[in-house]
Design a protein around this motif. Structure first.
Motif, PDB file in Angstrom:
ATOM      1  N   TYR A   1     -14.990 -27.623  51.179  1.00  0.00           N
ATOM      2  CA  TYR A   1     -15.253 -29.194  50.690  1.00  0.00           C
ATOM      3  C   TYR A   1     -14.155 -29.950  51.057  1.00  0.00           C
ATOM      4  CZ  TYR A   1     -15.549 -32.574  47.114  1.00  0.00           C
ATOM      5  OH  TYR A   1     -15.800 -34.013  46.361  1.00  0.00           O
ATOM      6  N   PHE A   2     -12.923 -29.328  50.975  1.00  0.00           N
ATOM      7  CA  PHE A   2     -11.939 -30.031  51.440  1.00  0.00           C
ATOM      8  C   PHE A   2     -12.023 -30.636  53.075  1.00  0.00           C
ATOM      9  CE2 PHE A   2      -7.654 -30.554  53.617  1.00  0.00           C
ATOM     10  CZ  PHE A   2      -7.008 -31.366  52.515  1.00  0.00           C
ATOM     11  N   LEU A   3     -12.211 -29.489  53.760  1.00  0.00           N
ATOM     12  CA  LEU A   3     -12.564 -29.995  55.386  1.00  0.00           C
ATOM     13  C   LEU A   3     -13.491 -30.935  55.744  1.00  0.00           C
ATOM     14  CD1 LEU A   3     -11.724 -26.355  56.599  1.00  0.00           C
ATOM     15  CD2 LEU A   3     -10.065 -28.470  56.869  1.00  0.00           C
ATOM     16  N   THR A   4     -14.711 -30.597  54.973  1.00  0.00           N
ATOM     17  CA  THR A   4     -15.818 -31.443  55.313  1.00  0.00           C
ATOM     18  C   THR A   4     -15.588 -32.647  55.283  1.00  0.00           C
ATOM     19  OG1 THR A   4     -17.093 -29.270  54.426  1.00  0.00           O
ATOM     20  CG2 THR A   4     -18.364 -31.477  54.863  1.00  0.00           C
ATOM     21  N   LYS A   5     -15.295 -33.309  54.175  1.00  0.00           N
ATOM     22  CA  LYS A   5     -15.011 -34.650  53.991  1.00  0.00           C
ATOM     23  C   LYS A   5     -14.210 -35.261  54.914  1.00  0.00           C
ATOM     24  CE  LYS A   5     -13.766 -36.363  49.799  1.00  0.00           C
ATOM     25  NZ  LYS A   5     -12.957 -36.717  48.644  1.00  0.00           N
ATOM     26  N   ARG A   6     -13.066 -34.670  55.483  1.00  0.00           N
ATOM     27  CA  ARG A   6     -12.154 -35.295  56.282  1.00  0.00           C
ATOM     28  C   ARG A   6     -12.503 -35.167  57.626  1.00  0.00           C
ATOM     29  NH1 ARG A   6      -9.979 -33.872  51.657  1.00  0.00           N
ATOM     30  NH2 ARG A   6      -8.177 -34.963  50.958  1.00  0.00           N
ATOM     31  N   LEU A   7     -13.196 -33.866  58.104  1.00  0.00           N
ATOM     32  CA  LEU A   7     -13.862 -33.631  59.406  1.00  0.00           C
ATOM     33  C   LEU A   7     -14.902 -34.849  59.736  1.00  0.00           C
ATOM     34  CD1 LEU A   7     -13.822 -29.783  59.704  1.00  0.00           C
ATOM     35  CD2 LEU A   7     -12.515 -31.446  61.075  1.00  0.00           C
ATOM     36  N   ALA A   8     -15.718 -35.309  58.512  1.00  0.00           N
ATOM     37  CA  ALA A   8     -16.897 -36.138  58.644  1.00  0.00           C
ATOM     38  C   ALA A   8     -16.250 -37.419  58.973  1.00  0.00           C
ATOM     39  CB  ALA A   8     -17.715 -36.112  57.412  1.00  0.00           C
ATOM     40  N   ALA A   9     -15.257 -37.900  58.385  1.00  0.00           N
ATOM     41  CA  ALA A   9     -14.415 -39.005  58.535  1.00  0.00           C
ATOM     42  C   ALA A   9     -13.947 -39.092  59.956  1.00  0.00           C
ATOM     43  CB  ALA A   9     -13.257 -38.978  57.557  1.00  0.00           C
ATOM     44  N   LEU A  10     -14.060 -37.983  60.641  1.00  0.00           N
ATOM     45  CA  LEU A  10     -13.560 -38.014  62.123  1.00  0.00           C
ATOM     46  C   LEU A  10     -14.701 -38.124  63.143  1.00  0.00           C
ATOM     47  CD1 LEU A  10     -10.728 -35.154  62.594  1.00  0.00           C
ATOM     48  CD2 LEU A  10     -10.411 -37.728  62.407  1.00  0.00           C
ATOM     49  N   GLY A  11     -16.105 -38.058  62.518  1.00  0.00           N
ATOM     50  CA  GLY A  11     -17.170 -38.187  63.157  1.00  0.00           C
ATOM     51  C   GLY A  11     -17.687 -37.112  63.783  1.00  0.00           C
ATOM     52  N   VAL A  12     -17.368 -35.901  63.289  1.00  0.00           N
ATOM     53  CA  VAL A  12     -17.773 -34.633  63.720  1.00  0.00           C
ATOM     54  C   VAL A  12     -18.940 -34.036  62.687  1.00  0.00           C
ATOM     55  CG1 VAL A  12     -15.872 -33.925  65.423  1.00  0.00           C
ATOM     56  CG2 VAL A  12     -15.914 -33.021  62.936  1.00  0.00           C
ATOM     57  N   LYS A  13     -19.711 -33.414  63.365  1.00  0.00           N
ATOM     58  CA  LYS A  13     -20.599 -32.553  62.627  1.00  0.00           C
ATOM     59  C   LYS A  13     -20.081 -31.323  62.025  1.00  0.00           C
ATOM     60  CE  LYS A  13     -25.117 -30.305  63.489  1.00  0.00           C
ATOM     61  NZ  LYS A  13     -25.888 -29.895  64.556  1.00  0.00           N
ATOM     62  N   VAL A  14     -20.184 -31.031  60.598  1.00  0.00           N
ATOM     63  CA  VAL A  14     -19.810 -29.940  60.117  1.00  0.00           C
ATOM     64  C   VAL A  14     -20.902 -28.799  59.592  1.00  0.00           C
ATOM     65  CG1 VAL A  14     -18.089 -28.953  58.397  1.00  0.00           C
ATOM     66  CG2 VAL A  14     -17.844 -31.493  59.338  1.00  0.00           C
ATOM     67  N   SER A  15     -20.704 -27.743  60.040  1.00  0.00           N
ATOM     68  CA  SER A  15     -21.818 -26.760  59.503  1.00  0.00           C
ATOM     69  C   SER A  15     -20.960 -25.725  58.944  1.00  0.00           C
ATOM     70  CB  SER A  15     -22.781 -26.340  60.526  1.00  0.00           C
ATOM     71  OG  SER A  15     -22.011 -25.782  61.626  1.00  0.00           O
TER      72      SER A  15
END
Lengths: 200, 200
Positions: free
Chosen positions: A153-167
């Motif tokens: 949850y923590f990583l997804t929010k911040r990684l999405a903000a960097l514009g990468v796809k998270v799976s």
């Protein structure tokens, strides 16, 4: 009764995971009776271990002193980054042969109860790499426990903000499993994530 | 993928009895992740092992370089000698606390099929000791297999000729056993060797 050097070896061995006092005794006696060469060869291996194996400063996995085989491997897809908890997890995932990107070891999972916050993990390094290496997709390969969920949850929010796809890894029935032995939660996830079957 | 030094350690560990390739991997990773001190301490133990532990030239058991604790122990009954197959057996018997004599390790059992004859075992040394140490009783503490039986038979005849009493371990139900799980031969021996119960 037992010579001191053997006693010390037994107590050292019994501190290893999965080795009780009886196994430690058996192993120590085996190492003694099997002769000087075999015990010295194992002993030298252990002394060399930390001279010859390091943590890679980029991915955090295990590597040779000469450099990290995985990070140096040009044939790997640098746009795909797999986030794992421990260096060991890299070995498991790579053995499956299903992932051809690079890896990033977090060194743990977020756990407020145990006082593990984002600054205790290699999370800043992860964001740095995502930015610098032009990563397009981050696959979070953590377990299915509560701490892993929190970390995802923590990583997804911040990684999405960097514009990468998270799976993240799919949840469902393990290979070869029969329904009989699957627990309720696994079945629930397997039903939620059901996969359409195409008719030919 | 796995650094070479770690691979070598894994293959060394997987040669130990009861340790398969998966356990070896787990142990090797534990030894690496647990830090340099712990792997070096185990490594040094192994290197010292054959410098500090010897076979006693009298009893054939394991002993310190400084001498054999058991053979030097004046409180032990020198008229009672226990014959065992391996040095390990001394530890088992001494742990039971039921034997206060000295020991003699044969180093094997007679086995014509495997080409093990009396000259391959420490049998001449046994007869020497019986003569020199004025032994009165020899307890033969071998197992219950065919080779042990042959060895007991061989030793008994020759020891009796030297005028010593020869005994062997009792056969019967193991401690805590229930009749349900005892095999036929064990029950047969337990019945043959039944012990009279005194009424008070």
């Amino acid at each position: 009764m037992i010579p001191k050097a053997l006693q010390i070896l037994i107590s050292e061995l019994s501190q290893l995971p999965g080795i009780g006092p009886r196994s430690a005794e058996r192993l120590a006696l085996h190492l003694f009776l099997n002769g000087k060469n075999s015990s010295e060869s194992l002993g030298n291996c252990l002394l060399r271990l930390h001279e010859e194996v390091l943590f890679c400063s980029i991915c955090g996995g295990l590597c040779e002193v000469s450099g990290c085989e995985v990070c140096k491997d040009e044939s790997r897809d640098s746009e795909l980054l797999c986030v794992v908890e421990r260096p060991v997890d890299i070995l498991s995932i790579d053995k499956s042969g299903a992932f051809k990107g690079r890896y990033h070891v977090l060194g743990g999972k977020l756990s407020p109860i145990n006082g593990v916050g984002p600054e205790d993990l290699r999370i800043a390094e992860l964001f740095d790499r995502v930015r610098k290496e032009a990563v397009k997709e981050v696959l979070i390969a953590l377990g299915m426990d509560v701490e892993s969920e929190a970390t995802v949850y923590f990583l997804t929010k911040r990684l999405a903000a960097l514009g990468v796809k998270v799976s993240r890894l799919a949840q469902g029935l393990p290979a070869g499993a029969s329904l009989e032995f699957a627990d309720g939660l696994t079945l629930e996830r397997a039903i939620e994530n059901r996969v359409p079957v195409e008719s030919e």
